[in-house]
Each structure stands twice: as C-alpha cells, then as structure tokens.
Write a protein that holds these residues in place. Structure first.
Motif, PDB file in Angstrom:
ATOM      1  N   ASN A 191       6.736  -3.734   0.892  1.00 61.70           N
ATOM      2  CA  ASN A 191       6.291  -2.763  -0.107  1.00 61.70           C
ATOM      3  C   ASN A 191       5.288  -1.764   0.478  1.00 61.70           C
ATOM      4  O   ASN A 191       4.174  -1.590  -0.016  1.00 61.70           O
ATOM      5  CB  ASN A 191       5.682  -3.471  -1.334  1.00 61.70           C
ATOM      6  N   ARG A 226       4.738   2.134   1.259  1.00 64.59           N
ATOM      7  CA  ARG A 226       5.286   3.419   0.829  1.00 64.59           C
ATOM      8  C   ARG A 226       4.361   4.570   1.221  1.00 64.59           C
ATOM      9  O   ARG A 226       3.218   4.368   1.626  1.00 64.59           O
ATOM     10  CB  ARG A 226       5.503   3.403  -0.689  1.00 64.59           C
ATOM     11  N   TYR A 227       4.892   5.769   1.096  1.00 67.35           N
ATOM     12  CA  TYR A 227       4.139   7.001   1.297  1.00 67.35           C
ATOM     13  C   TYR A 227       4.568   7.966   0.201  1.00 67.35           C
ATOM     14  O   TYR A 227       5.558   7.717  -0.509  1.00 67.35           O
ATOM     15  CB  TYR A 227       4.425   7.598   2.680  1.00 67.35           C
ATOM     16  N   ARG A 228       3.853   9.057   0.050  1.00 71.20           N
ATOM     17  CA  ARG A 228       4.222  10.048  -0.976  1.00 71.20           C
ATOM     18  C   ARG A 228       4.955  11.212  -0.312  1.00 71.20           C
ATOM     19  O   ARG A 228       4.483  11.752   0.695  1.00 71.20           O
ATOM     20  CB  ARG A 228       2.997  10.535  -1.733  1.00 71.20           C
ATOM     21  N   GLU A 255       0.838  -1.204   0.000  1.00 67.93           N
ATOM     22  CA  GLU A 255       0.000   0.000   0.000  1.00 67.93           C
ATOM     23  C   GLU A 255       0.869   1.248   0.000  1.00 67.93           C
ATOM     24  O   GLU A 255       2.020   1.239   0.419  1.00 67.93           O
ATOM     25  CB  GLU A 255      -0.897   0.041   1.249  1.00 67.93           C
ATOM     26  N   ILE A 256       0.264   2.347  -0.483  1.00 73.35           N
ATOM     27  CA  ILE A 256       0.845   3.680  -0.311  1.00 73.35           C
ATOM     28  C   ILE A 256      -0.016   4.377   0.733  1.00 73.35           C
ATOM     29  O   ILE A 256      -1.223   4.557   0.539  1.00 73.35           O
ATOM     30  CB  ILE A 256       0.853   4.471  -1.627  1.00 73.35           C
ATOM     31  N   PRO A 290       6.387   8.264  -4.629  1.00 67.54           N
ATOM     32  CA  PRO A 290       6.348   7.204  -3.612  1.00 67.54           C
ATOM     33  C   PRO A 290       7.742   6.954  -3.030  1.00 67.54           C
ATOM     34  O   PRO A 290       8.728   6.860  -3.762  1.00 67.54           O
ATOM     35  CB  PRO A 290       5.857   5.981  -4.388  1.00 67.54           C
ATOM     36  N   GLN A 291       7.805   6.859  -1.692  1.00 66.84           N
ATOM     37  CA  GLN A 291       9.045   6.570  -0.983  1.00 66.84           C
ATOM     38  C   GLN A 291       8.774   5.468   0.041  1.00 66.84           C
ATOM     39  O   GLN A 291       7.654   5.313   0.517  1.00 66.84           O
ATOM     40  CB  GLN A 291       9.574   7.815  -0.262  1.00 66.84           C
ATOM     41  N   THR A 292       9.806   4.721   0.395  1.00 65.16           N
ATOM     42  CA  THR A 292       9.647   3.639   1.377  1.00 65.16           C
ATOM     43  C   THR A 292       9.483   4.220   2.778  1.00 65.16           C
ATOM     44  O   THR A 292      10.250   5.094   3.187  1.00 65.16           O
ATOM     45  CB  THR A 292      10.857   2.698   1.344  1.00 65.16           C
ATOM     46  N   ASP A 321      -0.810   7.450   3.813  1.00 61.40           N
ATOM     47  CA  ASP A 321      -0.710   8.900   4.009  1.00 61.40           C
ATOM     48  C   ASP A 321      -0.013   9.183   5.341  1.00 61.40           C
ATOM     49  O   ASP A 321      -0.563   8.904   6.404  1.00 61.40           O
ATOM     50  CB  ASP A 321      -2.107   9.521   3.993  1.00 61.40           C
TER      51      ASP A 321
END
Length: 420
Positions: free
Chosen positions: A360, A362-364, A238-239, A370-372, A241
């Motif tokens: 996997n 990540r966040y924005r 997932e990405i 996207p970054q880990t 927040d």
C-alpha cells in the motif's frame, strides 16, 4: 500483486505471462473466480445491510401491525446481515490468497525459458590469463583473510570469519559502494535485519522462497536475506511525494539465507553462505519511470564492477528464473578464474507496482489522485564480490593486487602479501 482491473479487462495477458514463466494458468483462473465471488458476496452484504438500515428508519415511524411486521423482518435481516458479512469476509480472504499467488506480469522482450535460457547482453573486460589459478579460499587462507574452518567450528557449515585484510577488503568495498550511491543521490541507510511478516510477505518472499528464510518463531520476526525487504516496507501504508523524481535508497545490512535445497552445492569458500553483508539499492518511482530507473540501477552496478577491476558480463534473465515479484531482471556475472566461468555478483529487478500494491505505497498524480508507486532493487556490492576480486587480481607469488579504488581502505597498500 497484479492490478485486478487489468485482470478483469485482459485476463489473457496474465495467462500469457504465466506461460512465458513456464507456469500453469490455473492461478489466473482461480484469481478470476475469487474476484467474481468476492464482488458477488460484497454486493449481497451491502444489499441486505442497506435493507436493514431502511427498515430501521421505517420502524421508528410505524405503529400497530405494520410495526410488528417490520420488527419481525428486521430480526430476520439481522441474521442475514451477519451471515452475508461473514461470507464477504471469507471471500475477501480467499481473494487475497489467490491474489498473492499470481506472479508479476513479465515484461515484453524478456527471454522465455528457465535458468539456462538467459541472453548475454554484453561482456566487459578481458578475462585474465592465469596459469593454474588458485581459488579464492586458497588465496584468502594464505592472506589470513578468510577462515571457514573456524567459521564452521563456531557456527556450522557455510559460515566463515573475514579477518585482517579480508575484513578490510569487505568494509572498503561496501564503503566504496555507499560513497558511489551518495554521489548519485541515493540516501544511505543502515536497515533492520529483522522484519515483521507483513514486510516479508509484501515483498514476495513468503511464496516460493519461504524455505530460504530464517524465522524467529518466539517473536514472529524474520531475518532478511536482503535489505530490499526493509527498504520496501519503509513507506508501507504511506502516500509519498514523487513529483521531484524517484526516491532512492542504498541500504547496508547483514543478510541471512538458509540455502535450503543447496546441499552439496558450492560448499567450498564463501560463494553460497548463510550470512553475508550487502549494499542494496532501492528505488520508489512512478510506474512510467520504472524502465529507465531499471537501466540506471544496472549502470550503477557496472560502475562499481569497473572500480574493482573485474571482467564481467550482463545477462537478461529468462522469464522462468525471474522470481514472483520481478517483471524483468538483469544480472551481472563476474569472471571466476578458478572455475573458468562467470558467477552472479549482482542482480537488479524491476518489480513495477507489484510490491507497492501489497504494501500500500502510493503517490499523488498530477490531478492529486493517489496511484500505486513502482519499486526496483539492485545489488551494489556484497561479500561474494571478494571471490572475483581475489581471484582476478592474484599473482604468481600468491600475492593479490589491490584495485586502485580500494587502496585507500587498506592503508594505501597496492599489494596484499601472503602471511608466512
């Protein structure tokens, strides 16, 4: 997993971390080779596939001898593409295995050495002066709070029953932990006790700790040794927040550990058992926030220990005793009068991006890229806490004083009396 870009740019940093852990640098060199071989295999596959696509377009426009030659080359390329793809897939698998084998990079300032090379950061509270202290099992049996004899009869060694005030003490302690977590903005969670292999692998528990884990072969599921595993995998693939700050959970679960290799060690009582309950904190945050978040989790643990009124010390765990996922770990060890020593009751680890890269998660960033993410964990309360609670609050007549914060969970009782 460590960042492969960092490995390529500064392999000596990873080697130095391995040395501080007391481990060989061979795994780092193996990962470098696997990375180079994977990139070469991928380049080869992409090259022949690109040629195959190009020839395919030319064939449709060619005729006569040119078309025949192109078709012959296309046939040859089909075999080459198939072989190159197989080689690339094999190189991917080799790289993943080598990648999983390299532990996290040890944070600067972590003490070098092994299990006995920790650094004591502080001692909190005065150790009680108790003449001929009883141990927690003798106290618990007198209170009819702990029954290891029937636990062994029903389930085998290292199992137990908590009954009467023993059950109430544990439930009260865990509820107190959840209440504190909620007060600090953590999301209370009751997590699955069974997880899939990818969750266990993603948190790093299928490496050196694999022998500690119970596996249900018929279902290909694992019993968790901590709710950290389920909580870490909660956001897998997932990405999330994180613009509003870290996302924090407090997971309540039963935990299971085989205690492989501990034969004859801490067999009396409930210090080292196969099943226990625990409230575990787990945080997702941006990497630059991880060190501050680590100190927050440690402060949460110390706040809980103050509530149950037991003396403790905080140690900075040495590099060789960190475990593969952690870059730094702080333990709180409570005073155990019957042993005249401190024993571990909490542990909090900063795993930086190591687990999140495997899972996997990540966040924005501010640019929307996207970054880990980083992940951290820490014990907030567990069954083992009953040991220092009972022993430090024991009184000469065999009764036990109830810490003020736990009294509401025991019907307001201030003292637990032995059952005659």
């Amino acid at each position: 997993m460590i960042d492969l870009r960092l490995l390529r740019e500064d392999p000596e940093l990873i080697r130095a971390s391995q040395r501080v852990r007391g481990e060989s640098t061979d795994k780092v060199d193996a990962l470098l080779r696997a990375d180079e071989e994977r990139r070469a295999a991928t380049q080869r596959f992409e090259s022949v596939r690109a040629e195959q696509k190009s020839l395919g377009k030319q064939v449709s426009k060619a005729s006569g001898d040119d078309r025949a030659a192109l078709l012959a080359r296309t046939k040859e390329l089909a075999g080459e593409v198939k072989a190159a793809e197989a080689a690339a897939n094999a190189a991917d698998e080799t790289l993943r295995a080598a990648h999983l084998a390299v532990p996290n990079i040890v944070q600067d300032g972590v003490p070098p050495g092994g299990e006995d090379d920790f650094v004591v950061l502080r001692e909190v509270g005065e150790t009680p002066k108790i003449e001929n202290p009883k141990d927690h099992l003798e106290i618990g049996e007198a209170l009819r709070a702990i029954d290891t004899e029937r636990g062994a009869k029903v389930s085998g060694s290292r199992f137990y029953f908590l009954t009467g005030v023993g059950a109430l003490l544990q439930l009260g302690m865990l509820q107190l932990a959840i209440a504190q977590a909620v007060e600090h903005g953590f999301i209370p969670s009751i997590t699955p006790a069974l997880v899939r292999p990818e969750a266990m692998e993603g948190t790093g528990y299928l490496g050196a700790h694999a022998s500690e884990i119970y596996r249900l072969e018929a279902d290909d599921l694992y019993l968790v040794g901590t709710s950290e595993v389920a909580l870490a995998a909660y956001h897998s693939n997932e990405i999330i927040d994180l613009n509003g700050g870290p996302e924090r959970f407090a997971g309540w679960s039963s935990c299971f550990r085989r205690e492989a290799g501990s034969h004859g060690k801490d067999v009396r009582g409930i210090l080292r058992v196969h099943q226990f309950d625990k409230v575990e904190m787990f945080s997702f945050c941006k990497p630059e926030e991880a060190e501050a978040e680590h100190l927050k989790l440690l402060a949460m643990e110390e706040e809980m220990l103050a509530k149950v009124e037991v003396p403790y010390r905080v140690i900075d765990v040495a590099a060789g005793d960190l475990g593969s996922s952690a870059t730094r770990k702080f333990d709180c060890e409570a005073w155990v009068p019957s042993q005249s020593r401190y024993r571990e009751v909490t542990s909090t680890s900063n795993t930086t991006t190591y687990q999140a890269r495997r899972l996997n998660i990540r966040y924005r960033d501010e640019d929307g890229k996207p970054q880990t993410a980083a992940t951290l964990n820490g014990t907030l309360a567990t069954t083992r806490w009953l040991i220092p609670i009972l022993e430090n609050h024991q009184q000469p007549d065999g009764s036990v004083r109830v810490p003020k914060a736990l009294q509401p969970y025991l019907g307001g009782r201030e003292v637990l009396e032995p059952v005659r």
